[in-house]
Design a protein around this motif. Structure first.
Motif, PDB file in Angstrom:
ATOM      1  N   PRO A  66     -66.097  -3.008   2.231  1.00  0.00           N
ATOM      2  CA  PRO A  66     -65.085  -4.048   2.065  1.00  0.00           C
ATOM      3  C   PRO A  66     -63.688  -3.555   2.435  1.00  0.00           C
ATOM      4  O   PRO A  66     -63.482  -2.354   2.609  1.00  0.00           O
ATOM      5  N   PRO A  67     -62.712  -4.464   2.530  1.00  0.00           N
ATOM      6  CA  PRO A  67     -61.341  -4.058   2.841  1.00  0.00           C
ATOM      7  C   PRO A  67     -60.852  -3.057   1.804  1.00  0.00           C
ATOM      8  O   PRO A  67     -60.997  -3.289   0.597  1.00  0.00           O
ATOM      9  N   ALA A 110     -62.061  -0.035   1.384  1.00  0.00           N
ATOM     10  CA  ALA A 110     -63.120   0.870   0.916  1.00  0.00           C
ATOM     11  C   ALA A 110     -62.874   2.305   1.364  1.00  0.00           C
ATOM     12  O   ALA A 110     -63.456   3.237   0.809  1.00  0.00           O
ATOM     13  N   LYS A 165     -62.685   3.055   4.978  1.00  0.00           N
ATOM     14  CA  LYS A 165     -63.314   3.245   6.300  1.00  0.00           C
ATOM     15  C   LYS A 165     -62.382   4.014   7.235  1.00  0.00           C
ATOM     16  O   LYS A 165     -62.789   4.965   7.888  1.00  0.00           O
ATOM     17  N   THR A 199     -61.324  -1.952  15.005  1.00  0.00           N
ATOM     18  CA  THR A 199     -60.847  -3.261  15.474  1.00  0.00           C
ATOM     19  C   THR A 199     -59.544  -3.649  14.762  1.00  0.00           C
ATOM     20  O   THR A 199     -58.685  -4.285  15.361  1.00  0.00           O
ATOM     21  N   GLY A 200     -59.396  -3.217  13.496  1.00  0.00           N
ATOM     22  CA  GLY A 200     -58.135  -3.490  12.785  1.00  0.00           C
ATOM     23  C   GLY A 200     -56.965  -2.834  13.506  1.00  0.00           C
ATOM     24  O   GLY A 200     -55.926  -3.464  13.756  1.00  0.00           O
ATOM     25  N   MET A 224     -54.964 -12.806  10.375  1.00  0.00           N
ATOM     26  CA  MET A 224     -54.984 -11.594   9.550  1.00  0.00           C
ATOM     27  C   MET A 224     -54.058 -11.737   8.349  1.00  0.00           C
ATOM     28  O   MET A 224     -54.402 -11.346   7.240  1.00  0.00           O
ATOM     29  N   GLY A 280     -64.774  -0.940  10.847  1.00  0.00           N
ATOM     30  CA  GLY A 280     -64.377  -2.345  10.663  1.00  0.00           C
ATOM     31  C   GLY A 280     -65.028  -3.260  11.683  1.00  0.00           C
ATOM     32  O   GLY A 280     -64.648  -4.423  11.817  1.00  0.00           O
ATOM     33  N   PHE A 281     -66.014  -2.783  12.383  1.00  0.00           N
ATOM     34  CA  PHE A 281     -66.768  -3.546  13.382  1.00  0.00           C
ATOM     35  C   PHE A 281     -68.182  -2.999  13.400  1.00  0.00           C
ATOM     36  O   PHE A 281     -68.330  -1.773  13.422  1.00  0.00           O
ATOM     37  N   GLN A 317     -71.373 -10.261  15.758  1.00  0.00           N
ATOM     38  CA  GLN A 317     -70.764  -9.044  16.320  1.00  0.00           C
ATOM     39  C   GLN A 317     -71.792  -7.914  16.381  1.00  0.00           C
ATOM     40  O   GLN A 317     -71.814  -7.126  17.337  1.00  0.00           O
ATOM     41  N   ASP A 319     -50.905  -8.051   5.176  1.00  0.00           N
ATOM     42  CA  ASP A 319     -52.160  -8.496   4.556  1.00  0.00           C
ATOM     43  C   ASP A 319     -52.510  -7.700   3.302  1.00  0.00           C
ATOM     44  O   ASP A 319     -53.453  -8.026   2.594  1.00  0.00           O
ATOM     45  N   GLY A 355     -63.963   8.217  -5.837  1.00  0.00           N
ATOM     46  CA  GLY A 355     -63.870   9.670  -6.042  1.00  0.00           C
ATOM     47  C   GLY A 355     -62.791  10.190  -5.118  1.00  0.00           C
ATOM     48  O   GLY A 355     -62.086   9.389  -4.482  1.00  0.00           O
ATOM     49  N   SER A 356     -62.684  11.505  -4.990  1.00  0.00           N
ATOM     50  CA  SER A 356     -61.647  12.022  -4.090  1.00  0.00           C
ATOM     51  C   SER A 356     -62.106  11.807  -2.647  1.00  0.00           C
ATOM     52  O   SER A 356     -63.305  11.674  -2.370  1.00  0.00           O
ATOM     53  N   LYS A 357     -61.138  11.766  -1.712  1.00  0.00           N
ATOM     54  CA  LYS A 357     -61.461  11.553  -0.304  1.00  0.00           C
ATOM     55  C   LYS A 357     -62.406  12.653   0.184  1.00  0.00           C
ATOM     56  O   LYS A 357     -63.286  12.405   1.002  1.00  0.00           O
ATOM     57  N   ILE A 361     -66.035  12.094  -1.130  1.00  0.00           N
ATOM     58  CA  ILE A 361     -66.688  11.012  -0.389  1.00  0.00           C
ATOM     59  C   ILE A 361     -67.081  11.512   0.999  1.00  0.00           C
ATOM     60  O   ILE A 361     -68.180  11.236   1.492  1.00  0.00           O
TER      61      ILE A 361
HETATM   62  P1  B4P Z   1     -59.019  -3.277   8.848  1.00  0.00           P
HETATM   63  O1  B4P Z   1     -57.898  -2.686   9.568  1.00  0.00           O
HETATM   64  O2  B4P Z   1     -60.391  -2.955   9.311  1.00  0.00           O
HETATM   65  O3  B4P Z   1     -58.752  -2.759   7.389  1.00  0.00           O
HETATM   66  P2  B4P Z   1     -59.334  -2.660   5.980  1.00  0.00           P
HETATM   67  O4  B4P Z   1     -60.738  -3.215   5.928  1.00  0.00           O
HETATM   68  O5  B4P Z   1     -58.309  -3.344   5.163  1.00  0.00           O
HETATM   69  O6  B4P Z   1     -59.293  -1.139   5.489  1.00  0.00           O
HETATM   70  P3  B4P Z   1     -60.173   0.204   5.359  1.00  0.00           P
HETATM   71  O7  B4P Z   1     -61.484   0.038   4.680  1.00  0.00           O
HETATM   72  O8  B4P Z   1     -60.176   0.852   6.703  1.00  0.00           O
HETATM   73  O9  B4P Z   1     -59.337   1.008   4.322  1.00  0.00           O
HETATM   74  P4  B4P Z   1     -58.529   2.368   4.391  1.00  0.00           P
HETATM   75  O10 B4P Z   1     -59.318   3.560   4.735  1.00  0.00           O
HETATM   76  O11 B4P Z   1     -57.353   2.105   5.253  1.00  0.00           O
HETATM   77  O12 B4P Z   1     -58.921  -4.888   8.852  1.00  0.00           O
HETATM   78  C1  B4P Z   1     -57.730  -5.641   8.728  1.00  0.00           C
HETATM   79  C2  B4P Z   1     -57.912  -7.111   9.200  1.00  0.00           C
HETATM   80  O13 B4P Z   1     -58.170  -7.143  10.638  1.00  0.00           O
HETATM   81  C3  B4P Z   1     -59.101  -7.897   8.632  1.00  0.00           C
HETATM   82  O14 B4P Z   1     -58.798  -8.497   7.391  1.00  0.00           O
HETATM   83  C4  B4P Z   1     -59.355  -8.960   9.758  1.00  0.00           C
HETATM   84  O15 B4P Z   1     -58.430 -10.034   9.667  1.00  0.00           O
HETATM   85  C5  B4P Z   1     -59.049  -8.209  11.029  1.00  0.00           C
HETATM   86  N1  B4P Z   1     -60.270  -7.619  11.644  1.00  0.00           N
HETATM   87  C6  B4P Z   1     -60.494  -6.278  11.809  1.00  0.00           C
HETATM   88  N2  B4P Z   1     -61.694  -6.072  12.395  1.00  0.00           N
HETATM   89  C7  B4P Z   1     -62.241  -7.313  12.601  1.00  0.00           C
HETATM   90  C8  B4P Z   1     -63.487  -7.752  13.135  1.00  0.00           C
HETATM   91  N3  B4P Z   1     -64.411  -6.879  13.581  1.00  0.00           N
HETATM   92  N4  B4P Z   1     -63.749  -9.084  13.191  1.00  0.00           N
HETATM   93  C9  B4P Z   1     -62.844  -9.966  12.756  1.00  0.00           C
HETATM   94  N5  B4P Z   1     -61.637  -9.622  12.218  1.00  0.00           N
HETATM   95  C10 B4P Z   1     -61.337  -8.306  12.131  1.00  0.00           C
HETATM   96  O16 B4P Z   1     -58.118   2.542   2.871  1.00  0.00           O
HETATM   97  C11 B4P Z   1     -57.341   1.614   2.151  1.00  0.00           C
HETATM   98  C12 B4P Z   1     -56.405   2.322   1.200  1.00  0.00           C
HETATM   99  O17 B4P Z   1     -57.144   3.034   0.219  1.00  0.00           O
HETATM  100  C13 B4P Z   1     -55.513   3.360   1.882  1.00  0.00           C
HETATM  101  O18 B4P Z   1     -54.220   3.253   1.373  1.00  0.00           O
HETATM  102  C14 B4P Z   1     -56.135   4.701   1.517  1.00  0.00           C
HETATM  103  O19 B4P Z   1     -55.198   5.755   1.434  1.00  0.00           O
HETATM  104  C15 B4P Z   1     -56.736   4.393   0.157  1.00  0.00           C
HETATM  105  N6  B4P Z   1     -57.925   5.207  -0.096  1.00  0.00           N
HETATM  106  C16 B4P Z   1     -58.877   5.543   0.805  1.00  0.00           C
HETATM  107  N7  B4P Z   1     -59.834   6.321   0.217  1.00  0.00           N
HETATM  108  C17 B4P Z   1     -59.466   6.434  -1.108  1.00  0.00           C
HETATM  109  C18 B4P Z   1     -60.030   7.119  -2.238  1.00  0.00           C
HETATM  110  N8  B4P Z   1     -61.158   7.811  -2.149  1.00  0.00           N
HETATM  111  N9  B4P Z   1     -59.394   7.013  -3.431  1.00  0.00           N
HETATM  112  C19 B4P Z   1     -58.234   6.319  -3.542  1.00  0.00           C
HETATM  113  N10 B4P Z   1     -57.625   5.676  -2.505  1.00  0.00           N
HETATM  114  C20 B4P Z   1     -58.235   5.724  -1.303  1.00  0.00           C
END
Ligand code: B4P
Length: 190
Positions: A9-10, A12, A14, A32-33, A54, A86-87, A93, A136, A174-176, A179
């Protein structure tokens, strides 16, 4: 070729874990993000259209992201492998990705899913919104809408890869580093 789909999920993690995988395995990162945010930063027509969706927590149309991925695959023909971050986010897709890879005689090695509960996702995204200014991530309603889009349209993608025996999930809390250790163990076993 090592071709991994990082799923979850957003918020998570990734993107975070993709960077660690790239460091370790020298793969090409296809987020893709990030590609969409780069279109927005350049002010392209595609970026302007994507931004509206977005900022409202909605997915961008399949044909837009499939076109972007197809282009990136074509411009990285000598890659050791790819991380799809994210894809795919919809079954359409996922089907398109299989067809694209098949035409190049390669395939997805595995999907690795990061499991994180909604409360923790919201906490992480709001925190990032405060630091990064990502529109977002700034609004709890938009974050909840993104999680709903994920539950409605993206979770079926896991079944798509389960049916191909390519699905593994790891604890995304957990810690990065902890994971990453779990992801690395899955990758090494491939
Ligand atoms: P994305 O850019 O893909 O972003 P995301 O799902 O929000 O984040 P991600 O899971 O990568 O989290 P991150 O590591 O950054 O998508 C953004 C938007 O783009 C979507 O909503 C959509 O509109 C559009 N989009 C993208 N791809 C698409 C597709 N294929 N089709 C249609 N639309 C699409 O981590 C998040 C935060 O958590 C960070 O601040 C990080 O430091 C923190 N974090 C990470 N690991 C942690 C941990 N273990 N503990 C604590 N914090 C942690």
């Amino acid at each position: 070729m090592l071709n991994l789909v990082l799923f979850g999920p957003p918020g998570a993690g990734k993107g975070t874990q993709s960077h660690k995988l790239i460091e370790k395995y020298g793969l090409i990162h296809l987020s893709t993000g990030d590609l969409l945010r780069s279109e927005i930063a350049q002010g392209t027509a595609l970026g302007l259209e994507a931004k509206k969706l977005m900022d409202d927590g909605k997915l961008v149309p399949d044909e837009v992201v499939i076109g972007m991925i197809s282009h990136k695959l074509d411009t990285n023909r000598d890659a050791k492998g790819f991380i799809f971050d994210g894809f795919p986010r919809t079954v359409a897709q996922a089907e398109a990705l299989d067809a694209l890879l098949e035409s190049k005689n390669v395939h997805i090695s595995s999907m690795i899913a990061l499991e994180v509960d909604d409360e923790e996702l919201e906490r992480r995204l709001l925190l990032r919104g405060r630091d990064s200014g990502r529109p977002d991530d700034a609004n709890p309603d938009v974050i909840r809408k993104r999680i709903k889009e994920y539950n409605d349209k993206t979770t079926p993608v896991a079944t798509f890869y389960k049916n191909q025996n390519k699905f593994t999930s790891v604890n995304g809390i957990g810690s990065k580093e902890e994971i990453f250790d779990s992801i690395e163990a899955v990758t090494e076993a491939l």
